[in-house]
Design a protein around this motif. Structure first.
Motif, short mmCIF file in Angstrom:
data_model
loop_
_atom_site.label_atom_id
_atom_site.label_comp_id
_atom_site.label_asym_id
_atom_site.label_seq_id
_atom_site.Cartn_x
_atom_site.Cartn_y
_atom_site.Cartn_z
N LYS A 10 0.83 -1.21 0.00
CA LYS A 10 0.00 0.00 0.00
C LYS A 10 0.87 1.26 0.00
CE LYS A 10 -4.00 2.00 2.38
NZ LYS A 10 -5.03 1.71 1.35
N ILE A 11 1.88 1.28 0.84
CA ILE A 11 2.77 2.44 0.90
C ILE A 11 3.49 2.63 -0.43
CG2 ILE A 11 4.85 3.37 1.98
CD1 ILE A 11 3.98 2.01 4.59
N GLY A 12 3.96 1.52 -0.99
CA GLY A 12 4.66 1.60 -2.27
C GLY A 12 3.77 2.14 -3.38
N LEU A 13 2.53 1.67 -3.44
CA LEU A 13 1.61 2.15 -4.48
C LEU A 13 1.27 3.62 -4.29
CD1 LEU A 13 -0.87 -0.87 -4.85
CD2 LEU A 13 1.00 -0.21 -6.37
N LEU A 14 1.08 4.04 -3.05
CA LEU A 14 0.78 5.46 -2.79
C LEU A 14 1.94 6.36 -3.22
CD1 LEU A 14 -1.01 5.34 0.69
CD2 LEU A 14 -2.00 6.07 -1.49
N LEU A 15 3.16 5.94 -2.88
CA LEU A 15 4.33 6.73 -3.28
C LEU A 15 4.45 6.78 -4.80
CD1 LEU A 15 6.98 5.49 -0.66
CD2 LEU A 15 5.85 7.73 -0.76
N LEU A 16 4.17 5.66 -5.44
CA LEU A 16 4.24 5.61 -6.91
C LEU A 16 3.23 6.57 -7.54
CD1 LEU A 16 5.38 4.23 -9.46
CD2 LEU A 16 3.56 2.51 -9.22
N VAL A 17 2.00 6.56 -7.01
CA VAL A 17 0.94 7.42 -7.56
C VAL A 17 1.26 8.89 -7.32
CG1 VAL A 17 -1.46 8.12 -7.25
CG2 VAL A 17 -0.88 5.69 -7.45
N ILE A 18 1.68 9.23 -6.12
CA ILE A 18 1.99 10.63 -5.81
C ILE A 18 3.12 11.14 -6.69
CG2 ILE A 18 2.91 12.18 -4.03
CD1 ILE A 18 1.45 10.43 -1.96
N ASN A 19 4.12 10.29 -6.90
CA ASN A 19 5.25 10.68 -7.74
C ASN A 19 4.83 10.83 -9.21
OD1 ASN A 19 8.26 10.99 -8.21
ND2 ASN A 19 7.84 9.20 -9.50
#
Length: 562
Positions: A10-19
């Protein structure tokens, strides 16, 4: 403590989307720091911190219903920002939202033209939706008051951004978090659209004399660049038109009123004055009112109406009240193939002119509207670019655009020139805006500081066989090359309709019949003073901004568009 795989994903996907969806945040912060705008930097940083906290509150809320509730709008917002950046290489602003709403009937055509961005955008939406809605991987209990506060947390950055944009007269959303900025701009645009009220239009106060013409036509093409229209014999773009060039006087290259279809057409129909743009565009009598007061029958032909799904099929800020001053309204429907729309427009124009009465015709051509591939029949679509010296988009797009101009503009304007009865008739031809073919940018309708001059460079020509008018038009075109502008059309129409030059000069500064002293420029964004009475002007030198030389044009490969 070992983190659960679900939490890590979840954290990885959120960081990917924000970036992926936020571009330029660090650059914006660095600019504010270097420019010593410390208060703005503090506000910018505070909104970003609050936005990140709100993202965490929405994504890690213990209730799956709340996570699903926020997953949709936050993912849509981020995806919209990603898609726009993929097309334009910049972010969009409040004026883009207003432009999108006004041109919403062109959604299908835009999706077709920018289809390459659809799959990546859908991928971003899917990843974002999963990131926000998937289980948190946490087992921490949250009490009811805190649960409610966390569920409402995303509203805070939305409201703050609305307040910033309002305070900055429509600006201030630069590099704001894209999970919230599009939502803020959409809410604010909806409010402005719903509450916008303009004063009543003035009635015609001037007394017209004897008109200088019997028939008057304003032909407004769609998306045609100045360097794709020429009256030079044998040119590769408009050779048929050039072959019947005798009645035409060329003011090209000129500058459009705006870089967006709806704005340019509104400026022309509403007889806008650069002296007081937002006031004149909302209160001036329309071109129809001036024409009717001068004894002209009024005709409007819209070759783009078939792409409008809304009831009434009115576009370019036209309202039912405006149509009350139009005697004959033609709205060409979707039953006509796209590549035949301008043929039908020419047929109607010739039919209306053949009646022999005093008539004013305003015609919106279909022209070279994207997707260009639809604007010419299949056997007229060249596979490669026609000009190796042309700096711009991929060769296939450039070739297809040239083919569209050749079919929809060259062929139809040549027929109109050949078949029209020029006895007592004058026609003004221009395009609503130009086209920018630089890779990674919108072709037109860009907003704020990202506007390319090519979006506002258009052809401008006048045709008449009246010796006196020809002499006057020719004299102005020779004395003021490259100074033609849409803003000179309104006073020209008025004088041709019979209004006194002295009265016109008290309102307008330039005319195609007198002088073009003003440096040409076009306007973008806030035409109607929705946020501010200060318009966003763009000065243009049509000659220095042209991307290629006359010699390059003359030596283009003609066979590709034949």
């Amino acid at each position: 403590m070992r983190l659960k795989p679900t939490l890590l994903v979840k954290i990885g996907l959120l960081l990917l989307v924000i970036n992926a969806t936020n571009h330029g945040a660090f650059s914006r912060a660095h600019f504010l720091l270097v420019d010593k705008r410390l208060i703005t930097l503090v506000i910018f940083g505070a909104i970003w911190i609050l936005s990140l906290a709100a993202i965490l509150a929405a994504a890690f809320h213990p209730s799956p219903v709340v996570r699903l509730f926020w997953a949709v709008p936050l993912s849509v917002a981020g995806t919209a920002a990603f898609a726009y950046y993929a097309v334009q290489q910049s972010e969009f602003f409040i004026f883009d939202v207003l432009n999108f709403w006004s041109a919403r009937h062109d959604t299908n055509r835009a999706l077709d033209f920018y289809s390459g961005a659809i799959v990546p955008s859908l991928t971003v939406f899917f990843v974002s939706f999963v990131a926000f809605s998937m289980p948190t991987g946490l087992s921490t209990e949250v009490h009811r008051p805190m649960r409610f506060a966390l569920s409402m947390a995303p509203l805070l950055p939305i409201v703050l951004m609305i307040l910033v944009v309002l305070y900055r007269d429509g600006k201030g959303s630069d590099a704001m978090p894209k999970q919230f900025a599009p939502l803020s701009l959409t809410v604010l645009a909806a409010y402005k659209i719903d509450t916008g009220r303009f004063p009543d239009r003035h009635q015609v106060q001037l007394t017209p004399g004897t008109p200088l013409v019997r028939a008057l036509v304003l032909m407004v093409d769609e998306s045609v660049r100045a360097d794709h229209v020429s009256l030079e014999p044998g040119n590769p773009y408009t050779p048929e038109w050039a072959a019947v060039r005798q009645p035409w006087i060329d003011f090209s290259p000129a500058v459009s009123g705006s870089n967006c279809s709806n704005n340019s057409n509104a400026l022309l129909r509403f007889m806008a004055n650069p002296r007081n743009l937002s006031t004149s565009i909302t209160t001036n009598p329309t071109v129809w009112q001036y024409a009717k007061a001068a004894g002209f029958r009024t005709v409007y032909i819209d070759a783009q109406a078939g792409f409008i799904s809304a009831y009434g099929k009115l576009q370019n800020y036209m309202t039912p009240a405006e149509t009350n001053s139009i005697d004959r309204l033609y709205k060409l429907d979707a039953s006509i193939p796209t590549h035949q729309l301008d043929d039908e427009l020419v047929r109607i124009t010739l039919s209306e002119l053949s009646r022999g009465d005093r008539v004013f015709i305003y015609a919106n051509k279909n022209g070279a509207h994207f997707p260009y591939v639809n604007d010419a029949p299949g056997d007229k679509k060249p596979p490669v670019a026609i000009d190796g010296n042309f700096v711009g988009n991929d060769p296939a797009t450039l070739a297809t655009y040239a083919s569209a101009v050749r079919w929809s503009t060259d062929r139809t304007m040549a027929k109109l020139t050949r078949d029209a009865n020029w006895n007592g008739m004058t026609m003004i031809y221009t395009s609503d805006h130009g086209q920018n073919f630089s890779p990674g940018h919108l072709t037109h309708c860009s907003s704020a500081s990202n506007v390319d001059p090519q979006e506002g460079i258009v052809p401008l020509m006048v045709a008449t066989e009246d010796p006196g008018l020809r002499q006057r038009f020719t004299g102005v075109s020779q004395r003021f090359p490259g100074h033609g502008s849409h803003f000179a059309i309104a006073p020209t129409l008025m004088e041709l309709m019979g209004y006194a030059p002295a009265d016109i000069a008290s309102i307008y500064d330039e005319s195609l019949l007198h002088n073009l002293d003003t440096k040409p420029r076009f306007v973008s964004d806030d035409l109607f003073g929705v946020f501010s009475s200060q318009a966003n002007w763009h000065d243009v030198d049509p000659f220095t901004q042209r991307p290629r030389t006359q010699t390059a044009r003359q030596h283009s490969v003609q066979a590709q568009v034949n």
